[in-house]
Design a protein around this motif. Structure first.
Motif, PDB file in Angstrom:
ATOM      1  N   ALA A  79       0.788  -1.247   0.173  1.00  0.00           N
ATOM      2  CA  ALA A  79      -0.154   0.000   0.089  1.00  0.00           C
ATOM      3  C   ALA A  79       0.862   1.051  -0.020  1.00  0.00           C
ATOM      4  O   ALA A  79       0.458   2.232   0.624  1.00  0.00           O
ATOM      5  CB  ALA A  79      -0.966   0.002   1.380  1.00  0.00           C
ATOM      6  N   ASP A  80       2.085   1.070  -0.520  1.00  0.00           N
ATOM      7  CA  ASP A  80       3.174   2.365  -0.324  1.00  0.00           C
ATOM      8  C   ASP A  80       2.731   3.271  -1.431  1.00  0.00           C
ATOM      9  O   ASP A  80       2.431   2.977  -2.532  1.00  0.00           O
ATOM     10  CB  ASP A  80       4.467   1.773  -0.872  1.00  0.00           C
ATOM     11  CG  ASP A  80       5.629   2.782  -0.504  1.00  0.00           C
ATOM     12  OD1 ASP A  80       5.410   3.752  -0.443  1.00  0.00           O
ATOM     13  OD2 ASP A  80       6.677   2.198  -0.368  1.00  0.00           O
ATOM     14  N   THR A  81       2.546   4.648  -0.982  1.00  0.00           N
ATOM     15  CA  THR A  81       2.181   5.582  -1.630  1.00  0.00           C
ATOM     16  C   THR A  81       3.366   6.420  -2.048  1.00  0.00           C
ATOM     17  O   THR A  81       3.275   7.311  -2.995  1.00  0.00           O
ATOM     18  CB  THR A  81       0.958   6.489  -1.113  1.00  0.00           C
ATOM     19  OG1 THR A  81       1.448   6.784  -0.028  1.00  0.00           O
ATOM     20  CG2 THR A  81      -0.314   5.523  -0.867  1.00  0.00           C
ATOM     21  N   THR A  82       4.515   6.142  -1.583  1.00  0.00           N
ATOM     22  CA  THR A  82       5.539   6.957  -1.936  1.00  0.00           C
ATOM     23  C   THR A  82       6.482   6.397  -3.070  1.00  0.00           C
ATOM     24  O   THR A  82       6.893   7.192  -4.119  1.00  0.00           O
ATOM     25  CB  THR A  82       6.689   6.962  -0.868  1.00  0.00           C
ATOM     26  OG1 THR A  82       5.643   7.677   0.439  1.00  0.00           O
ATOM     27  CG2 THR A  82       7.706   7.794  -1.128  1.00  0.00           C
ATOM     28  N   VAL A 121       5.469   3.267  -5.115  1.00  0.00           N
ATOM     29  CA  VAL A 121       4.371   2.525  -5.503  1.00  0.00           C
ATOM     30  C   VAL A 121       4.802   1.201  -6.183  1.00  0.00           C
ATOM     31  O   VAL A 121       5.775   1.003  -6.857  1.00  0.00           O
ATOM     32  CB  VAL A 121       3.401   3.278  -6.372  1.00  0.00           C
ATOM     33  CG1 VAL A 121       2.209   2.292  -6.805  1.00  0.00           C
ATOM     34  CG2 VAL A 121       3.007   4.258  -5.938  1.00  0.00           C
ATOM     35  N   GLN A 135       4.354   0.081  -9.520  1.00  0.00           N
ATOM     36  CA  GLN A 135       5.229   1.010 -10.581  1.00  0.00           C
ATOM     37  C   GLN A 135       6.710   0.861 -10.407  1.00  0.00           C
ATOM     38  O   GLN A 135       7.484   1.183 -11.362  1.00  0.00           O
ATOM     39  CB  GLN A 135       4.796   2.261 -10.380  1.00  0.00           C
ATOM     40  CG  GLN A 135       3.288   2.814 -10.662  1.00  0.00           C
ATOM     41  CD  GLN A 135       3.278   4.331 -10.230  1.00  0.00           C
ATOM     42  OE1 GLN A 135       3.966   4.793  -9.818  1.00  0.00           O
ATOM     43  NE2 GLN A 135       1.897   4.441 -10.619  1.00  0.00           N
ATOM     44  N   ASP A 180       2.020   0.832   4.169  1.00  0.00           N
ATOM     45  CA  ASP A 180       2.635   1.662   3.451  1.00  0.00           C
ATOM     46  C   ASP A 180       4.314   2.080   3.366  1.00  0.00           C
ATOM     47  O   ASP A 180       4.665   1.062   3.488  1.00  0.00           O
ATOM     48  CB  ASP A 180       2.188   3.347   4.001  1.00  0.00           C
ATOM     49  CG  ASP A 180       2.249   4.441   2.929  1.00  0.00           C
ATOM     50  OD1 ASP A 180       2.640   4.292   1.913  1.00  0.00           O
ATOM     51  OD2 ASP A 180       1.720   5.609   3.490  1.00  0.00           O
ATOM     52  N   HIS A 181       4.635   3.119   3.050  1.00  0.00           N
ATOM     53  CA  HIS A 181       6.318   3.155   2.969  1.00  0.00           C
ATOM     54  C   HIS A 181       7.027   2.882   4.259  1.00  0.00           C
ATOM     55  O   HIS A 181       8.325   2.320   4.233  1.00  0.00           O
ATOM     56  CB  HIS A 181       6.611   4.361   2.413  1.00  0.00           C
ATOM     57  CG  HIS A 181       8.061   4.778   1.945  1.00  0.00           C
ATOM     58  ND1 HIS A 181       8.563   4.212   0.817  1.00  0.00           N
ATOM     59  CD2 HIS A 181       9.095   5.313   2.429  1.00  0.00           C
ATOM     60  CE1 HIS A 181       9.758   4.531   0.668  1.00  0.00           C
ATOM     61  NE2 HIS A 181       9.909   5.158   1.488  1.00  0.00           N
TER      62      HIS A 181
END
Length: 76
Positions: free
Chosen positions: A22-25, A27, A30, A55-56
């Protein structure tokens, strides 16, 4: 780096990836996932651990056994 996956595989450089699903930093879909796919396709030695809800941060995992076993199997 993503564009060096094949080179790393050819040189036999082992890679461990621990990623937050769920990392938004940085991704996963990608960055890590395309790299892992390219490494595997090139015959690379790669171990992937994705923490689905993370997340990150934190960068760690509770049980480091999979990482240490991967490293020890290649370095001892």
């Amino acid at each position: 780096p993503l564009n060096r996956a094949e080179e790393m595989a050819e040189k036999g450089i082992p890679v461990v990836i621990v990623a937050g699903g769920a990392d938004t930093t940085v991704v996963w879909e990608q960055n890590g996932e395309p790299f892992a796919r390219r490494m595997r396709a090139a015959g690379g030695d790669i171990r992937v651990i994705v923490k689905p809800e993370c997340d990150h941060h934190p960068h760690s995992i509770t049980d480091v056994t999979p990482v240490t076993e991967f490293i020890e199997a290649r370095c001892l």
